[in-house]
Write a protein that holds these residues in place. Sequence first.
Motif, mmCIF file in Angstrom:
data_model
loop_
_atom_site.group_PDB
_atom_site.id
_atom_site.type_symbol
_atom_site.label_atom_id
_atom_site.label_comp_id
_atom_site.label_asym_id
_atom_site.label_seq_id
_atom_site.Cartn_x
_atom_site.Cartn_y
_atom_site.Cartn_z
ATOM 1 N N ARG A 1 0.825 -1.209 0.000
ATOM 2 C CA ARG A 1 0.000 0.000 0.000
ATOM 3 C C ARG A 1 0.859 1.260 0.000
ATOM 4 N N GLY B 1 1.960 1.742 -3.482
ATOM 5 C CA GLY B 1 0.846 2.251 -4.271
ATOM 6 C C GLY B 1 0.427 3.666 -3.905
ATOM 7 N N LEU C 1 -1.226 4.468 -1.113
ATOM 8 C CA LEU C 1 -2.454 4.476 -0.314
ATOM 9 C C LEU C 1 -2.145 4.674 1.157
ATOM 10 N N PRO D 1 -1.718 8.260 -5.390
ATOM 11 C CA PRO D 1 -1.702 7.036 -6.204
ATOM 12 C C PRO D 1 -1.886 7.310 -7.694
ATOM 13 N N ILE E 1 0.469 3.399 -11.658
ATOM 14 C CA ILE E 1 0.381 2.037 -11.168
ATOM 15 C C ILE E 1 -1.052 1.553 -11.318
ATOM 16 N N MET F 1 -3.711 -1.470 -9.397
ATOM 17 C CA MET F 1 -3.735 -2.365 -8.251
ATOM 18 C C MET F 1 -4.936 -3.296 -8.338
ATOM 19 N N PHE G 1 -7.156 -5.733 -5.844
ATOM 20 C CA PHE G 1 -7.342 -5.939 -4.409
ATOM 21 C C PHE G 1 -7.833 -7.354 -4.126
ATOM 22 N N ASP H 1 -11.648 -0.847 0.217
ATOM 23 C CA ASP H 1 -11.028 -1.292 -1.030
ATOM 24 C C ASP H 1 -11.572 -0.533 -2.228
ATOM 25 N N ASP I 1 -10.103 2.854 -2.189
ATOM 26 C CA ASP I 1 -8.698 2.744 -2.599
ATOM 27 C C ASP I 1 -8.598 2.528 -4.101
ATOM 28 N N ASN J 1 -9.067 5.625 -5.919
ATOM 29 C CA ASN J 1 -7.853 6.435 -5.797
ATOM 30 C C ASN J 1 -6.790 6.005 -6.784
ATOM 31 N N VAL J 2 -6.551 4.685 -6.824
ATOM 32 C CA VAL J 2 -5.525 4.152 -7.717
ATOM 33 C C VAL J 2 -5.927 4.369 -9.174
ATOM 34 N N ASP J 3 -7.224 4.248 -9.442
ATOM 35 C CA ASP J 3 -7.698 4.424 -10.815
ATOM 36 C C ASP J 3 -7.627 5.875 -11.287
ATOM 37 N N GLY J 4 -7.212 6.759 -10.389
ATOM 38 C CA GLY J 4 -6.950 8.128 -10.816
ATOM 39 C C GLY J 4 -8.094 9.092 -10.630
#
Lengths: 340, 316
Positions: A48, A51, A53, A73, A78, A80, A82, B210, B213, B216-219
């Motif tokens: 995390r 990444g 987070l 992030p 990147i 991810m 889960f 999740d 998150d 967030n990661v996906d932008g």
Amino acid sequence: MAVVETRGLVKQFGEGAAAVDGIDLASADGEFLVLLGPSGCGKTTLLRMIGGLEPPTAGDVLIGGRVVTNLPPRARQIAMVFQSYALYPHMSVANNIAFPLKAAKVPKAEQEKKVAWAAGILGIEGLLDRRPRQLSGGQRQRVALARALVREPNVFLLDEPLSNLDAQRRASARDELQGFQRRVGTTTIYVTHDQVEAMGMGDRIAVINQGRIRQLGTPREIYDDPADTFVATFLGSPPMNLIPRNGHLLGFRPEHVAPRQMLEGAGGDLVPIHFLATREEYLGAERLVYGEVEGAKAVARFPSTVDVPAEPGRGYEFAVLARDLKRFDAATGLRVAGPA
Amino acid sequence: MSTIAATPPPETRERRYLLDREGVLGPLMLLPAVVYIIALVGFPLGLAIAYSLSDVTIGDQGLDWVGFRNFVDVAKNGTFQKALRNTFLFTLASQVLVLTLANILALVLSSDFKGKRLVRFLILLPWTTPIALGAIGWLWLLDSVYSPIDWVLRQVNLLGPGTIFGPRGNMYWTAKADLAQLSVLLIHTWRTLPLATVILLAGLTAIPQDVKDAANVDGAGFWRQLIYIRIPLLLPIMAVATLFGMVFTFTDMTVVYVLTRGGPIDNTQVLASWAYFKGIEGGNLAQGAAIAMFLFPVLVGVAVLMLRMARRTETT
């Protein structure tokens, strides 16, 4: 494509021991790197932090040679996957996969092309109109992978993506996942507590315990040359036998024990092991014989095809090849060089 | 081969007790609820329907059938029309306000900050206050001479000669039609906001970490996450909060009764308060019942929606 590197990475939650306690790690480009450890060892926290987070308490994360420690992030290039797959339950599969593209303001026509491409690679073209709850575990996993793939990230971060699949499906998913990673060639960091996944898929494995890397190496190095007693006993099922002798711990794998006469032709010095059998388990393909060696518990494993007498309550003269014996310091648990 | 013990022959079985039989125990356990509903919901409802179709008054309690005359008379009445319009206005406007504010509050309260518990407690307070006490408190706050709100406005130079709200020294909150309506609207908002906030807060915390998150990661930035992830996932629970708020506001007469008594000139009258004034204070039970019956279709609609949603959450 990119190299992922961490320098002196520390994560402290409140008071007490650090969850991640100073980790220096560097992946190779395009590598499948597995972070393996028991639950609570800090491997997910490490992932995390890579990444973005979780902000690290100290240390730096580098992706492609760029320090990204303070970047969110979305700025890290990147993707991810889960443990729960974290699909958006109210969106169709197509919209789930397109979400990162929409966030990146990719033109509509381009989005559709990319979604079709990613769906094609994972073989889920027929599912694009469904909702996540209408999918099986395996299908959800592929949608999550497609969503990760669609942005063509520099790094894949996977957090126990197979743990929600049943045992049968998991074996084929391992195969698919590794094949997929080889095809796209993207640097992948994969977190798991399952040694079979780690051994089967990883180019290299970082074994983590209590926030520290205990050993980093190929599956063969980790299994055959464990750096300490933690690695030696964490990998392998049943784990390596450890017998105290002369202030050291003598380690040997259950499959390396055999009756003396069977090893005599193998070429190499033999170390005799007096094995007192106490219990036997027949597992179909193999037999596990539990017993004691010099007062310490030990296990021997024989293929079912080999007929080795091992009756509970009787002692046997077994042996191990000297090259298969590892020596560990009894106090620190660290590997000690030299013959047994 | 292992053997299984045989079932004992029927004649050796013991008889079940009476209360062990579902056919007896089930109805017995349900009985109090059925009696309660018939006595306290069914009977009054039936009585109200009967009243609304008769010419009953406090003076003459005979139930002489008059058909729909009460409804026709009531519908022609100017005050009734104001009350009908106000009821919908207060309910819809306050719920729009509540939904907007509750979303913002829930978002703020779901983040981590010092004193979060205290702020949550303070926000819940209006919900725990008896509505009549709350309304009396507001009556003081909005007093035509001694209003502390007016005092504050005067201190910051928003009220008085030569200011935006001037030239007089007081706002006269409950004496002007538009201000009185605004006051009632805001008190309803103040009252239902806490419940909606708590419901939405529960909904927000139910969104898996999740998923946040992943977004967030996906932008996705704050607004994209809010519009495409959080609000859509919150919609079902927002509907629950709104339906609750609607029922409370739609049927409430306390705020109007305490604050304005429907005034000035019936400009804040609502169906519930008008039914009370007409039927109880005015003694015309039949017309009062007819006015109250206008609440019925809306409440039935809301009840159907609630039951449907409850069933959907049961099946998924």
